[in-house]
Design a protein around this motif. Structure first.
Motif, short mmCIF file in Angstrom:
data_model
loop_
_atom_site.label_atom_id
_atom_site.label_comp_id
_atom_site.label_asym_id
_atom_site.label_seq_id
_atom_site.Cartn_x
_atom_site.Cartn_y
_atom_site.Cartn_z
N MET A 62 0.85 -1.29 -0.15
CA MET A 62 -0.03 0.17 0.07
C MET A 62 0.82 1.39 0.03
O MET A 62 0.72 2.27 -0.80
CB MET A 62 -0.92 -0.06 1.26
CG MET A 62 -1.97 1.20 1.33
SD MET A 62 -3.17 0.93 2.75
CE MET A 62 -1.96 1.46 4.13
N LEU A 63 1.74 1.38 0.74
CA LEU A 63 2.98 2.53 0.76
C LEU A 63 3.47 2.56 -0.32
O LEU A 63 4.02 3.75 -0.86
CB LEU A 63 3.77 2.37 2.06
CG LEU A 63 2.94 2.37 3.29
CD1 LEU A 63 3.83 2.25 4.64
CD2 LEU A 63 2.36 3.56 3.55
N ARG A 64 3.97 1.64 -0.89
CA ARG A 64 4.74 1.53 -2.15
C ARG A 64 3.69 2.21 -3.45
O ARG A 64 4.29 3.06 -4.09
CB ARG A 64 5.31 0.22 -2.62
CG ARG A 64 6.83 -0.06 -2.53
CD ARG A 64 7.08 -1.36 -3.12
NE ARG A 64 6.34 -2.38 -3.15
CZ ARG A 64 6.33 -3.51 -2.23
NH1 ARG A 64 7.29 -3.13 -1.34
NH2 ARG A 64 5.71 -4.55 -2.33
N ALA A 65 2.58 1.84 -3.42
CA ALA A 65 1.80 2.34 -4.28
C ALA A 65 1.43 3.75 -4.15
O ALA A 65 1.12 4.24 -5.17
CB ALA A 65 0.37 1.25 -4.32
N ALA A 66 1.29 4.14 -3.03
CA ALA A 66 0.87 5.67 -2.82
C ALA A 66 2.20 6.47 -3.06
O ALA A 66 1.97 7.50 -3.75
CB ALA A 66 0.35 5.53 -1.32
N SER A 67 3.36 6.09 -2.80
CA SER A 67 4.52 6.71 -2.97
C SER A 67 4.71 6.67 -4.54
O SER A 67 5.20 7.79 -5.12
CB SER A 67 5.71 6.40 -2.31
OG SER A 67 6.21 5.04 -2.74
N ALA A 68 4.40 5.73 -5.41
CA ALA A 68 4.44 5.73 -6.80
C ALA A 68 3.50 6.70 -7.44
O ALA A 68 3.83 7.37 -8.25
CB ALA A 68 4.50 4.28 -7.32
N ALA A 69 2.28 6.88 -6.90
CA ALA A 69 1.25 7.62 -7.57
C ALA A 69 1.41 8.91 -7.17
O ALA A 69 1.10 9.98 -7.75
CB ALA A 69 0.17 7.04 -6.65
N GLY A 70 2.29 9.30 -5.83
CA GLY A 70 2.44 10.79 -5.42
C GLY A 70 3.41 11.38 -5.90
O GLY A 70 3.70 12.66 -5.76
#
Length: 123
Positions: free
Chosen positions: A115-123
């Motif tokens: 979840m954190l990886r996906a959020a940092s990739a999107a942000g």
């Protein structure tokens, strides 16, 4: 080195303590709240990188809490926890991931990392 801050909200004190210990052992900074209003206060007053949120809580359920969080900071990743598999679709749609409470600490850590990886990739 960056240490993500995770906000855990759950009215079940023992589960909250165990989750906090597991996450801290894995290197996260953890803030905890035993209900939705206290969780929203911590959310508003702190730099939060991710939320682990129980669904079934008295006074304010996880869906109401997640909806308020999405209005205030739409990009914050939210993991919805529940002991039940049939959560309302509109509530599941507010979360980035869901986790059954019985899945165990390894699954919690893996899903949180995802979840954190996906959020940092999107942000």
């Amino acid at each position: 080195m960056f240490t993500p801050t995770i906000l855990c909200i759950d009215d079940e004190a023992l589960g909250l303590q165990i989750r906090k210990a597991v996450l801290e052992r894995a290197g996260y900074q953890v803030l905890t709240a035993v209900d939705g209003p206290a969780g929203l206060l911590l959310f508003r007053e702190n730099a939060i990188d991710g939320v682990v949120l129980d669904y079934y809580m008295p006074e304010m359920d996880g869906g109401v809490v997640a909806e308020a969080m999405r209005r205030e900071r739409p990009g914050i990743p939210i993991m919805l926890l529940s002991a039940y598999i049939n959560l309302p679709a509109e509530v599941v749609a507010l979360a980035d991931l869901t986790l059954l409470k019985g899945e165990g600490p390894q699954e919690l850590l893996e899903k949180l990392r995802q979840m954190l990886r996906a959020a940092s990739a999107a942000g």
